[in-house]
Design an enzyme around this catalytic site. Structure first.
Site, PDB file in Angstrom:
ATOM      1  N   GLY A  22       0.829  -1.196   0.000  1.00  0.00           N
ATOM      2  CA  GLY A  22       0.000   0.000   0.000  1.00  0.00           C
ATOM      3  C   GLY A  22       0.859   1.240   0.000  1.00  0.00           C
ATOM      4  N   GLY A  25       0.295   9.169   2.242  1.00  0.00           N
ATOM      5  CA  GLY A  25       0.994  10.438   2.318  1.00  0.00           C
ATOM      6  C   GLY A  25       2.374  10.337   2.928  1.00  0.00           C
ATOM      7  N   MET A  26       2.593   9.347   3.830  1.00  0.00           N
ATOM      8  CA  MET A  26       3.876   9.246   4.510  1.00  0.00           C
ATOM      9  C   MET A  26       4.866   8.350   3.788  1.00  0.00           C
ATOM     10  SD  MET A  26       3.495  11.300   6.908  1.00  0.00           S
ATOM     11  CE  MET A  26       5.112  10.981   7.570  1.00  0.00           C
ATOM     12  N   VAL A  29       4.568   0.899   1.487  1.00  0.00           N
ATOM     13  CA  VAL A  29       4.806  -0.328   2.231  1.00  0.00           C
ATOM     14  C   VAL A  29       4.955  -1.466   1.233  1.00  0.00           C
ATOM     15  CG1 VAL A  29       3.972  -1.873   4.034  1.00  0.00           C
ATOM     16  CG2 VAL A  29       3.391   0.548   4.105  1.00  0.00           C
ATOM     17  N   LYS A  43       8.665  -0.827   5.262  1.00  0.00           N
ATOM     18  CA  LYS A  43       8.012   0.470   5.195  1.00  0.00           C
ATOM     19  C   LYS A  43       9.043   1.538   4.879  1.00  0.00           C
ATOM     20  CE  LYS A  43       5.702  -2.235   8.197  1.00  0.00           C
ATOM     21  NZ  LYS A  43       6.237  -3.332   9.009  1.00  0.00           N
ATOM     22  N   ASP A 137      -2.553   1.386  21.766  1.00  0.00           N
ATOM     23  CA  ASP A 137      -3.608   1.169  20.774  1.00  0.00           C
ATOM     24  C   ASP A 137      -3.878  -0.319  20.602  1.00  0.00           C
ATOM     25  OD1 ASP A 137      -5.577   2.080  19.098  1.00  0.00           O
ATOM     26  OD2 ASP A 137      -4.301   2.131  17.326  1.00  0.00           O
TER      27      ASP A 137
END
Length: 621
Positions: A22, A25-26, A29, A43, A137
């Site tokens: 995928g 914006g950053m 991967v 990544k 998280d």
């Protein structure tokens, strides 16, 4: 999953890039493959995201912190490069569905599945917390299921991005509301108890199909987390008691991960996934094999999503399983609530040694009366064995003569150690026996240099409780004010043995993979297909004079440094005196080459080749 385009790298570090998982914006991967065939999620951050020097520093700090997290119930970073124009990191690839997917597709877990989930979550939290991190998280989509148990992902990277405007825009919610703790919802300081609350919410979801706090809106969900006692009546007993304890509003009222683990282990069912979950795991494993073999066609047995969802099963399999902390890079692609990666350092880390402190620990000061005084009276002062090893004799209040030895614990005892089920300052305690007249207890430091501290106790019928008690006293002292040895400027005892080595040279002499293991405060061990190379910087009895030596050890010099050489049974060892320190002690370099082929010759030639560039880098006395 898409093929690489022409702008994508073919290789990052030692990982061959197979496909694109995928992008956002950053960054992007990728699905990568290590030289030994293992799959990894790689990544890569976009260059424009790392123009800021402060961002790069934060990113590097968090990558290194995440690398400290290892274990059977987590997924860790296996490689990285933060110095390039586009920094990247490679994470362990996990072929398995998320807990969220399993519950969505198959419904709530059976009691057997709940037991396996609870054990795995507790073990994962023990591993993460001992590094000084809080996950922040823990939610069903961050729990991947494998045949061996659950794996907890997405930890350790987000802090590098916390100050990025794209992640902290007005209205952004930090964490996943339906699974966050009350203290997290109020933006208070987080402790490991916050993760325990989240684990309770995840267990409740797995047992019922929904979060106990879920509501129609985010504000209502947060209100439920803060003020509403959850209805857990649909959670089957006895798992309900565990869930209720974890969901206590007061952090002090929640069980520790150790207590959670103990309670889960007492559930009277076998810890195993339902059959349909095991079949789904097998589908993910088949998909992984297909991608590794170069095929982009999913396995024919792999089921398709119901009509209305046009994503293939193969894309779901790899994308979900490979995304260990991946959301920090593809966050703009995802719709939902939460920060991309969420681990943060504890407000008060349990044991925070710097690298210099790790190298210069005064082992005998750690056995002093101010540390161990309540264990007994001292028969003599602590005795220095070497810079990483000290012993002392005491007499306990019952008049029994006891012996304690503190060391950097590599060796046969550490190699045979296993978890004892207890922790000291969030560090799991290991040992080589449950009870015995002579007993070792280890903890492995996670901040600074990663190394095992070993306390050996003897003198009682069962010395194991004494060893653990003494080790706990040492860790308490280290957490407050670690005592350090004094060394001269330019001391070789301040050198990191693993860093000073030449990897390409190791690879040529020792053989692939030339993997490095820190084995002490200033020691390193390299293993490869051909043999082993050990390097130690230490203070020891000097050997550059005419003191008689055993028949297999002879006086020699190497590149102007005087010392001894041993050449026997196919292996070779140089021990060289670098500078005298005090009495008969000196700073020494010891190099050892051990070939795996015992009939091989030329071991000393290989060792000289390995040592020569290292000796050239040493500070001159």
């Amino acid at each position: 999953m898409q093929p690489r385009d022409r702008k994508d790298p073919e290789v990052l570090g030692r990982y061959r890039i197979l496909a694109v998982i995928g992008s956002g914006g950053m960054g992007r991967v990728f699905l990568g493959q290590a030289p030994d065939g293992r799959l990894v999620a790689v990544k890569q951050v976009n260059a424009d995201a790392t123009d800021d020097a402060e961002f790069r520093a934060r990113f590097e700090r968090e990558v290194l912190a995440t690398g400290k997290v290892t274990g059977a119930y987590t997924a860790g970073v296996v490689g990285h490069d933060v110095t390039t124009e586009k920094p990247w990191l490679a994470s362990e690839y996990i072929p398995g569905p998320s807990l969220q997917e399993v519950v969505n597709d198959f419904g709530r877990l059976t009691p057997s599945g709940l037991k396996l989930l609870a054990i795995g979550l507790a073990m994962a939290l023990l591993e993460i917390h001992r590094t000084g991190l809080v996950h922040r998280d823990l939610k069903p989509s961050n729990v991947l299921l494998t045949n061996e148990g659950p794996r907890l992902i997405d930890f350790g990277i987000a802090r590098a991005l916390d100050d990025d405007i794209s992640l902290t825009a007005t209205g952004a919610v930090i964490g996943s509301p339906a699974y966050m703790s009350p203290e997290q919802a109020e933006c208070r300081t987080l402790t490991p108890a916050s993760d325990v609350f989240s684990a309770g919410a995840v267990l409740a979801m797995a047992a019922t199909g929904v979060s106990p706090f879920a509501a129609g809106s985010t504000p209502q969900t947060l209100y439920n987390v803060l003020y509403v006692e959850p209805d857990t009546s649909a959670v089957p007993q006895p798992i309900r008691g565990i869930v209720d304890a974890c969901l206590a509003k007061d952090p002090a009222g929640r069980p520790t991960p150790d207590e959670l683990l103990a309670a889960a282990q007492q559930l009277e069912v076998e810890p195993v996934w339902p059959v349909r979950v095991r079949r789904r795991v097998a589908e993910y494993e088949r998909d992984a094999i297909a991608w590794a073999s170069g095929s982009t066609v999913p396995s024919p047995e792999a089921p398709r999503k119901p009509q209305g969802d046009h994503r293939s099963r193969g894309i779901r399999a790899v994308a979900a399983a490979a995304m260990v902390s991946v959301a920090i890079l593809i966050g703009s692609m995802l719709v939902g609530i939460g920060v991309r990666g969420n681990a943060v350092a504890m407000a008060d880390p349990p044991l925070a040694l710097t690298e210099r402190e790790s190298m210069l620990l005064d082992m005998c000061a750690l056995l002093g009366p101010d540390v161990l005084g309540d264990l007994g009276t001292y028969r003599s002062a602590p005795k220095v064995i070497n810079e990483s090893y000290c012993s002392v004799g005491i007499t306990d209040p019952a008049g029994q003569r006891l012996s304690l030895e503190l060391s950097i614990g590599y060796g046969w005892a550490y190699d045979t150690a296993s978890p004892m089920g207890s922790t000291i300052a969030w560090l799991p305690v290991q040992g080589n026996r449950r009870e015995g007249a002579s007993c070792d207890r280890f903890v492995e430091t996670q901040i600074g240099l990663r190394m095992p501290l070993n306390m050996q106790a003897s003198g009682l019928t069962d010395s194991c409780p004494l060893a653990e008690r003494a080790l706990a006293a040492v860790i308490r002292r280290l957490s407050i004010n670690p005592p350090l040895r004094k060394v001269a400027d330019g001391s070789i005892q301040l050198l990191n043995a693993c860093r000073i080595m030449d990897h390409d040279l190791n690879l040529r002499i020792v053989g692939d993979p030339a993997k490095k293991y820190p084995t002490g405060s200033s020691s390193c061990w390299v293993t490869g297909a051909n043999g082993e190379f050990h390097l130690d910087f230490r203070e020891d009895t000097r050997n550059d004079n005419t003191t008689p030596f055993t028949s297999f050890r002879e006086l020699t010099t190497l590149d102007g440094w005087a010392g001894t050489i041993s050449d026997r049974d196919g292996w070779c060892e140089y021990t060289l005196t670098i500078r005298p320190t005090r009495d008969e002690l000196a700073e020494m370099v010891r190099g050892t080459y051990i070939p795996y082929d015992k009939t091989a010759t030329g071991g000393c030639d290989r060792l000289r080749t390995l040592l020569t560039p290292i000796l050239a880098k040493l500070p001159k006395p």
